[in-house]
Design an enzyme around this catalytic site. Sequence first.
Site, PDB file in Angstrom:
ATOM      1  N   CYS A   1       0.847  -1.189   0.000  1.00 30.97           N
ATOM      2  CA  CYS A   1       0.000   0.000   0.000  1.00 30.97           C
ATOM      3  C   CYS A   1       0.885   1.242   0.000  1.00 30.97           C
ATOM      4  CB  CYS A   1      -0.912   0.012   1.208  1.00 30.97           C
ATOM      5  SG  CYS A   1      -2.117   1.327   1.107  1.00 30.97           S
TER       6      CYS A   1
ATOM      7  N   ASN B   1      -0.451  -4.177  -7.109  1.00 26.73           N
ATOM      8  CA  ASN B   1      -1.173  -3.156  -6.344  1.00 26.73           C
ATOM      9  C   ASN B   1      -1.123  -1.835  -7.124  1.00 26.73           C
ATOM     10  OD1 ASN B   1      -2.429  -1.730  -4.277  1.00 26.73           O
ATOM     11  ND2 ASN B   1      -1.261  -2.732  -2.676  1.00 26.73           N
ATOM     12  N   THR B   2      -1.696  -0.777  -6.543  1.00 28.09           N
ATOM     13  CA  THR B   2      -1.697   0.537  -7.208  1.00 28.09           C
ATOM     14  C   THR B   2      -0.272   1.056  -7.381  1.00 28.09           C
ATOM     15  OG1 THR B   2      -1.930   1.614  -5.066  1.00 28.09           O
ATOM     16  CG2 THR B   2      -3.955   1.193  -6.299  1.00 28.09           C
TER      17      THR B   2
ATOM     18  N   GLY C   1      -6.774  -2.805 -13.565  1.00 29.45           N
ATOM     19  CA  GLY C   1      -7.529  -2.258 -14.683  1.00 29.45           C
ATOM     20  C   GLY C   1      -8.494  -3.213 -15.353  1.00 29.45           C
TER      21      GLY C   1
ATOM     22  N   THR D   1     -11.191  -1.129  -9.346  1.00 29.96           N
ATOM     23  CA  THR D   1     -11.757   0.183  -9.686  1.00 29.96           C
ATOM     24  C   THR D   1     -13.080   0.080 -10.446  1.00 29.96           C
ATOM     25  OG1 THR D   1      -9.528   1.051  -9.709  1.00 29.96           O
ATOM     26  CG2 THR D   1     -11.193   2.379 -10.806  1.00 29.96           C
TER      27      THR D   1
END
Lengths: 301, 251
Positions: free
Chosen positions: A127, A189-190, A240, A262
């Site tokens: 994170c 992860n992001t 995505g 998302t």
Amino acid sequence: MKNHSVRLRGVEFANPVLAASGTWEFGLRFKAVSARLGGVVTKGITVEPRAGNPGPRIFEFPGGILNSVGLENPGLERFRDEVLPEVAALGTRVIVNVAGFEPGEFDRLVGELDREPVAGFELNLSCPNVGHGGAAFGQDPKLVEDITRRARARTDRPVVVKLTANFTDPVATARAAEAGGADAVTVINTLFGLALNANGRPFLGGRNGGMSGPALKPFALYCVDRVAAAVGIPVIGCGGIMDGRDALDFLSAGAALVQVGTASLVEPDAAARVWTGLRRLCRDLGAESWADIVGRTRRED
Amino acid sequence: MKSLRAPVVANAEVAPGIWSLWFEHPGLARACRPGHFLNLKPGPGPDPLLRRPLSVCDVERDRLRLVFRAPGRGTALLAQLRPGDELDILGPLGRPVRLPKRRTVLLCGGGVGAAPLLLLARRLRDENRVKVFLGARAAEGLILTREFSRLRLEVGFATDDGSHGHRGPVTDLVVKNVHPGTGQLVYACGPLAMLADLARRVKGAEAWGFFEERMGCGTGICYCCALPRKGGGYTRFCQEGPVVRLDEVEL
């Protein structure tokens, strides 16, 4: 295909589509959708409750978003006593995402929750939102292996390690997770991101954010392709995925399961639609088992 | 929850930069209460990605009205919609206002914030005494004035430049009409500065604000809308709001 299930360490997931951590709360808001998925991954849980970051917490860019929620969560005790009983009744597999600020917090969380009705754990080593936390763990293969090994020792349930691709090669950290005894790795992860306001100051209350959404898919797919070729444990593809075709791409690149994140912010039933779409595509391809699909990117004809 | 499709019936600019859109959806028309909002996809595909939250301004038989400012790319796309175009809607979302009875209710709208107060006024007027105060920078920015007048309510106006009504903030008019200890209620929608001003100045009446500005999902799953709560923590205003007691949050 008659049997759509996928197994991790003997735990059966009815299908390979999961809701990704942080984008599905605890699966309780849209229970009917949760029940149609292979499983749900909870919001990240920390030992102590966390209020999260000041707003704004979200910024939109073409094809994606940047978030800085800051791991807002009720903490271990309230999650276990107040949230988990309802989550366990969802009728789907529940993977608890655990996050820590000290290496010892991960195994403590896993150990304490191992007595509860959960399907497994996902270690949030990546994170990027919190000042001195996740990012550092996930970028260092030695720390990844150490934290994974300690968590492994506390449970016989599946341990999944969620990997970052921020300034680190996920192949190296995936190998470290495998060496530490992980049953799977989530890739990715992001990604770090920064948005500014007109005054040139950070737009997000938490300053930096994590990028997600369809704009990330080519990079995430690239990471899955490389990691899947490098490790022997299953890869969970994430980044995505908006529809069945995206999920099929991740399976082709070598993922055994996928997570939808998302997309659920835009359509609450996005993950269930991803599963419906994927199933249809696999049927049209004439696949008889997941083995016909998974990893076909690198298969020789 | 599945997104709904509905045809646009009319869409026009009613004040500089402010649009009024009517669409038809019998189910939503029945279900929407004051305080509910709808989350609209500005166009198909991943750009813009997120939905735009808009509160319901009015309901007439099978039709619903949205009145919105179009400052960004997403809302500009909504402004371009023509009759016959299809809206992609998620809703109704949020917790509706619990309608009081036999009270004096003061409604305070700043700019486009007047929009959700129209439906609220319509549903309050039979069983309450309703006074409406609308403010804007200048007279041309005052919206829905005819609609409010038709409800036969007391309506007061304020403009920053004095071009219509009281010269000064609309909150002045609200404060003048507050009688502490008489069980009055205040519902306000407008810029954050206006809500903060009300929270500071209204004493002795329960004041509520509409918060709909920036959201991620609108459904409570992403934790991206966060209003600091007094005493610590945050309120997810998409889920616990969008109508929030002003004395419970830090503005």
